[in-house]
Scaffold this motif. Sequence first.
Motif, mmCIF file in Angstrom:
data_model
loop_
_atom_site.group_PDB
_atom_site.id
_atom_site.type_symbol
_atom_site.label_atom_id
_atom_site.label_comp_id
_atom_site.label_asym_id
_atom_site.label_seq_id
_atom_site.Cartn_x
_atom_site.Cartn_y
_atom_site.Cartn_z
ATOM 1 N N TYR A 105 25.021 14.126 57.563
ATOM 2 C CA TYR A 105 24.705 12.694 57.940
ATOM 3 C C TYR A 105 25.871 11.820 57.962
ATOM 4 O O TYR A 105 26.721 11.935 57.335
ATOM 5 N N ASN A 106 25.923 11.285 59.180
ATOM 6 C CA ASN A 106 27.176 10.343 59.627
ATOM 7 C C ASN A 106 26.853 9.141 60.242
ATOM 8 O O ASN A 106 26.181 9.028 61.254
ATOM 9 N N LYS A 107 27.042 7.808 59.716
ATOM 10 C CA LYS A 107 26.852 6.679 60.266
ATOM 11 C C LYS A 107 28.107 5.839 59.836
ATOM 12 O O LYS A 107 28.510 5.614 58.760
ATOM 13 N N GLU A 108 28.751 5.309 60.853
ATOM 14 C CA GLU A 108 30.069 4.690 60.755
ATOM 15 C C GLU A 108 30.992 5.509 59.657
ATOM 16 O O GLU A 108 31.127 6.661 60.120
ATOM 17 N N LEU A 109 31.398 5.113 58.682
ATOM 18 C CA LEU A 109 32.389 5.833 57.768
ATOM 19 C C LEU A 109 31.347 6.205 56.634
ATOM 20 O O LEU A 109 31.864 6.443 55.514
ATOM 21 N N VAL A 110 30.137 6.531 56.730
ATOM 22 C CA VAL A 110 29.276 7.167 55.571
ATOM 23 C C VAL A 110 29.040 8.529 56.005
ATOM 24 O O VAL A 110 28.736 8.950 57.196
ATOM 25 N N PHE A 111 29.717 9.458 55.155
ATOM 26 C CA PHE A 111 29.464 10.937 55.402
ATOM 27 C C PHE A 111 28.619 11.419 54.172
ATOM 28 O O PHE A 111 29.099 11.285 53.005
ATOM 29 N N ILE A 112 27.537 12.168 54.347
ATOM 30 C CA ILE A 112 27.012 12.906 53.247
ATOM 31 C C ILE A 112 26.159 14.252 53.902
ATOM 32 O O ILE A 112 25.942 14.322 54.890
ATOM 33 N N GLY A 113 25.880 14.861 52.869
ATOM 34 C CA GLY A 113 25.180 16.305 53.010
ATOM 35 C C GLY A 113 26.055 17.363 52.851
ATOM 36 O O GLY A 113 27.147 17.516 52.354
#
Length: 281
Positions: free
Chosen positions: A165-173
Amino acid sequence: MELEYTSGFVTFADILGWKGIWQTNNHKNPVNTLIEIKDTITDSISLMNKRYFEHLLNTELKNHIDNDLKKEMLDYIFRRNLSINESISKTFKSKDDLKKFKVAISSFPVEIKVDLISDTFIITSTSKNQCYEFYMHMLICQRLLLECLKQGLLIRGATSYGEYYNKELVFIGPAIDDSASWHEMGEEIGIFFTPKAMFMINSVDLSKMEIIIGDLNILDIVISGEPNIKVSTFETFLIDWYDGKDYFNGIISKYPTILPEIHKKILYSNSRLDFFKSQRT
């Protein structure tokens, strides 16, 4: 709110010796250099998408469009600097023809982008067509390696595959965790496939991949080999960065000294260049 995960390739690649660069200021404007590299890679992605679309028009989609319309679409893309979607919408005069073409092309688009967090580049991609996505992602990783070397920076990284999952500079998963964990294991310059990514792509016979975009096929980009890492190594895909040999040698020649903590990485990287050369002859 439930997060919408994407499936695709994820690459984490960071600059070796960044702390030393920052503290000693041996490298001119290191932050600006990283931003310039990111901008260059973003431009490369845009150009490669245009070449990729041209490739599709000449191969996968050649039965869905006549030559006159193909030329017009390519003119919109290359001369007017429009996106693929804009070009398609502006060139089809019949809504019915436009609808049919969008159905034909729907399984081919590759979305790929590069982000920068501190000294770490993050390349993410997604596509319904894993074969083309693999090619495009690897090509952009190769461009990143060569551009960093050109700018006097040594870089190492790892590519995974899975959900993220990526939104702006948030990356998780899981794909983010996999790539982030493995890239820190690297003991040489370069980018390698994680075990998870290898399991996913293992069924692809690279020798039969007839994908050529901009005169490069996949065998110009990746080579099978064993990366030098901090844990037990394994057979995987390595990005070929042999064309950056002169830049690498220039960087190392300017070192006032090669400290024990970095000498292994330099020796391994130099040996890797010999390996790449042997694969070309």
